[in-house]
Design an enzyme around this catalytic site. Sequence first.
Site, mmCIF file in Angstrom:
data_model
loop_
_atom_site.group_PDB
_atom_site.id
_atom_site.type_symbol
_atom_site.label_atom_id
_atom_site.label_comp_id
_atom_site.label_asym_id
_atom_site.label_seq_id
_atom_site.Cartn_x
_atom_site.Cartn_y
_atom_site.Cartn_z
ATOM 1 N N MET A 30 -7.618 -9.051 22.043
ATOM 2 C CA MET A 30 -7.834 -10.484 22.255
ATOM 3 C C MET A 30 -6.954 -11.297 21.309
ATOM 4 O O MET A 30 -7.197 -12.489 21.098
ATOM 5 C CB MET A 30 -9.313 -10.834 22.070
ATOM 6 C CG MET A 30 -10.187 -10.107 23.108
ATOM 7 S SD MET A 30 -11.737 -10.931 23.450
ATOM 8 C CE MET A 30 -12.494 -10.858 21.851
ATOM 9 N N ALA A 32 -4.919 -12.634 17.808
ATOM 10 C CA ALA A 32 -5.179 -12.839 16.370
ATOM 11 C C ALA A 32 -5.013 -11.487 15.675
ATOM 12 O O ALA A 32 -5.884 -11.012 14.945
ATOM 13 C CB ALA A 32 -6.560 -13.442 16.120
ATOM 14 N N LEU A 33 -3.865 -10.882 15.940
ATOM 15 C CA LEU A 33 -3.637 -9.492 15.536
ATOM 16 C C LEU A 33 -3.654 -9.327 14.022
ATOM 17 O O LEU A 33 -3.156 -10.173 13.282
ATOM 18 C CB LEU A 33 -2.289 -9.001 16.095
ATOM 19 C CG LEU A 33 -2.158 -9.017 17.620
ATOM 20 C CD1 LEU A 33 -0.801 -8.424 18.040
ATOM 21 C CD2 LEU A 33 -3.302 -8.268 18.310
ATOM 22 N N HIS A 34 -4.268 -8.229 13.584
ATOM 23 C CA HIS A 34 -4.335 -7.896 12.154
ATOM 24 C C HIS A 34 -3.977 -6.416 11.993
ATOM 25 O O HIS A 34 -3.588 -5.758 12.982
ATOM 26 C CB HIS A 34 -5.727 -8.213 11.601
ATOM 27 C CG HIS A 34 -6.849 -7.640 12.425
ATOM 28 N ND1 HIS A 34 -7.042 -6.283 12.574
ATOM 29 C CD2 HIS A 34 -7.821 -8.235 13.176
ATOM 30 C CE1 HIS A 34 -8.089 -6.062 13.339
ATOM 31 N NE2 HIS A 34 -8.580 -7.238 13.741
ATOM 32 N N GLY A 36 -5.695 -3.843 11.739
ATOM 33 C CA GLY A 36 -6.454 -2.915 12.596
ATOM 34 C C GLY A 36 -5.740 -2.734 13.928
ATOM 35 O O GLY A 36 -5.514 -1.610 14.397
ATOM 36 N N HIS A 37 -5.353 -3.859 14.539
ATOM 37 C CA HIS A 37 -4.584 -3.793 15.790
ATOM 38 C C HIS A 37 -3.257 -3.055 15.565
ATOM 39 O O HIS A 37 -2.816 -2.275 16.409
ATOM 40 C CB HIS A 37 -4.263 -5.206 16.301
ATOM 41 C CG HIS A 37 -5.470 -6.040 16.630
ATOM 42 N ND1 HIS A 37 -5.805 -7.165 15.918
ATOM 43 C CD2 HIS A 37 -6.407 -5.925 17.599
ATOM 44 C CE1 HIS A 37 -6.894 -7.712 16.449
ATOM 45 N NE2 HIS A 37 -7.287 -6.978 17.465
ATOM 46 N N GLU A 148 -12.370 2.553 16.970
ATOM 47 C CA GLU A 148 -13.751 2.994 16.753
ATOM 48 C C GLU A 148 -14.606 1.887 16.156
ATOM 49 O O GLU A 148 -15.830 1.982 16.153
ATOM 50 C CB GLU A 148 -13.776 4.198 15.807
ATOM 51 C CG GLU A 148 -13.359 5.475 16.466
ATOM 52 C CD GLU A 148 -13.430 6.664 15.527
ATOM 53 O OE1 GLU A 148 -13.843 6.519 14.360
ATOM 54 O OE2 GLU A 148 -13.033 7.748 15.975
ATOM 55 N N LEU A 184 -11.605 -4.752 9.182
ATOM 56 C CA LEU A 184 -10.774 -5.882 9.605
ATOM 57 C C LEU A 184 -11.238 -6.356 10.978
ATOM 58 O O LEU A 184 -11.572 -5.555 11.842
ATOM 59 C CB LEU A 184 -9.301 -5.488 9.652
ATOM 60 C CG LEU A 184 -8.692 -5.016 8.333
ATOM 61 C CD1 LEU A 184 -7.175 -4.861 8.472
ATOM 62 C CD2 LEU A 184 -9.016 -5.962 7.182
ATOM 63 N N SER A 185 -11.259 -7.674 11.154
ATOM 64 C CA SER A 185 -11.685 -8.270 12.417
ATOM 65 C C SER A 185 -11.049 -9.647 12.532
ATOM 66 O O SER A 185 -10.884 -10.349 11.528
ATOM 67 C CB SER A 185 -13.213 -8.413 12.437
ATOM 68 O OG SER A 185 -13.610 -9.325 13.443
HETATM 69 P P1 AMP Z 1 -10.127 -7.161 19.701
HETATM 70 O O1 AMP Z 1 -8.851 -7.923 19.676
HETATM 71 O O2 AMP Z 1 -11.061 -7.493 18.569
HETATM 72 O O3 AMP Z 1 -10.794 -7.149 21.055
HETATM 73 O O4 AMP Z 1 -9.732 -5.652 19.411
HETATM 74 C C1 AMP Z 1 -8.752 -4.994 20.177
HETATM 75 C C2 AMP Z 1 -8.771 -3.529 19.850
HETATM 76 O O5 AMP Z 1 -8.507 -3.343 18.463
HETATM 77 C C3 AMP Z 1 -10.145 -2.887 20.133
HETATM 78 O O6 AMP Z 1 -9.948 -1.588 20.666
HETATM 79 C C4 AMP Z 1 -10.756 -2.831 18.756
HETATM 80 O O7 AMP Z 1 -11.711 -1.801 18.611
HETATM 81 C C5 AMP Z 1 -9.536 -2.571 17.887
HETATM 82 N N1 AMP Z 1 -9.791 -2.991 16.512
HETATM 83 C C6 AMP Z 1 -10.249 -4.202 16.093
HETATM 84 N N2 AMP Z 1 -10.419 -4.201 14.754
HETATM 85 C C7 AMP Z 1 -10.080 -2.956 14.323
HETATM 86 C C8 AMP Z 1 -10.058 -2.321 13.050
HETATM 87 N N3 AMP Z 1 -10.413 -2.950 11.933
HETATM 88 N N4 AMP Z 1 -9.649 -1.028 12.986
HETATM 89 C C9 AMP Z 1 -9.286 -0.368 14.112
HETATM 90 N N5 AMP Z 1 -9.284 -0.908 15.337
HETATM 91 C C10 AMP Z 1 -9.678 -2.184 15.449
#
Ligand code: AMP
Length: 273
Positions: A30, A32-34, A36-37, A148, A184-185
């Site tokens: 979604m 706002a890449l960090h 984790g992404h 995960e 990270l989120s």
């Molecule tokens: P999102 O943009 O939050 O929907 O996340 C996109 C993908 O990145 C999803 O598969 C999440 O599980 C993964 N993701 C988000 N935060 C992390 C993180 N801190 N570590 C690993 N994967 C992540």
Amino acid sequence: MHVVQTIEGFRKALDAERAQGRVVGLVPTMGALHDGHLSLLRRAGAECDVVAVTVFVNPLQFEHADDLASYPRDLAADAAMAAGAGVHHLFAPSAAEMHPGEMLTRVAVARLGDGMEGSCRPGHFEGVATVVTKLFAIAGACRAYFGEKDYQQLTVVRRLVSDLSFPVEVVACPTVRAPDGLALSSRNVHLSGAERAAAPVLHRALAAGAAAVERGESRPALVSLAMARIISQEPLATLEYAEVLEEDLRWRLLVAARIGNVRLIDNIEVQAP
Ligand code: AMP
């Protein structure tokens, strides 16, 4: 990096890659890449010939309009980060491109989406399963990388791929954390200074649960209680759930809490006692 906003354009680009014999790695996000992404993008880059990232804030998975409206968005920064990670295709459709009319179709994965996130966020997993199904239908055969960190989402996506026979191999990637343990989120940017300082309590709760299991605690309810207790000791945190999933030889410990207005989730795996 090829930036594409249309479904047709993205589909054609990935079809052309496969026609050249290339394996496509897909990373749905979604935005706002960090970092984790970034770990998902790098893993896809290491294991696939081409990497495609999708950036779409999916309205179907938000229960509250204000949560959807305040979700962080920064496509220019996302594009820079994706290009830096060696991504080949960035798909960033508008809401109108993804849902030109009323979306009458929904995909629901029974049971796996009940409880935990499903109880706290009614309709959430139906929204996730529906958009992921649509993205897989657009992207075609690929390896798809999921974190995960969103563990229940991972189980839902795995099941829908298997039940609906998508030509997709789901790859689970470990949670990336800040040095103090906070997962990270994209939502972490909404935390105030004091809230950010309190937020690692989720990880501390998981560590307390893991320690209890390591000491030989074999009653899931008491492990949950140990995790809940840690979160309830943090004045800025409101516990939503602390749960244990028993899976063969491994247990998955999961917590969710609100810190101020920000909802955070985290989980870890431990060896069953
Ligand atoms: P999102 O943009 O939050 O929907 O996340 C996109 C993908 O990145 C999803 O598969 C999440 O599980 C993964 N993701 C988000 N935060 C992390 C993180 N801190 N570590 C690993 N994967 C992540």
